[in-house]
Scaffold this motif. Sequence first.
Motif: not given
Length: 88
Positions: A35-36, A39, A49, A52, A70, A85
């Motif tokens: 998730n880093n 996301r 998606f 990020v 973000e 995605y």
Amino acid sequence: FFRDADGLPRTPRPLERKSVTCIDGRVRNIIAPANNTVRAVDKDGERSFEIVTEKVKQVARNQFGCGSLEGARLETRPIDVDDCYGSH
């Protein structure tokens, strides 16, 4: 998958499958980035998606003149039937 500024993987190894709700609403068991890195964003009933990472976030903020972004959103139209995605 992406690496951080020190060259280390952003997604922990060994890579493992996890359950992800894709842009078409299907839940799939895939090898997914952490998730880093990528996301999920659910807005107005639509899933998309975003990449990020720090660098992508900064480039997106500069490009669009928006300090609250973000990340950079991926296209929500899959190129292939197996895309989860979207792409580019």
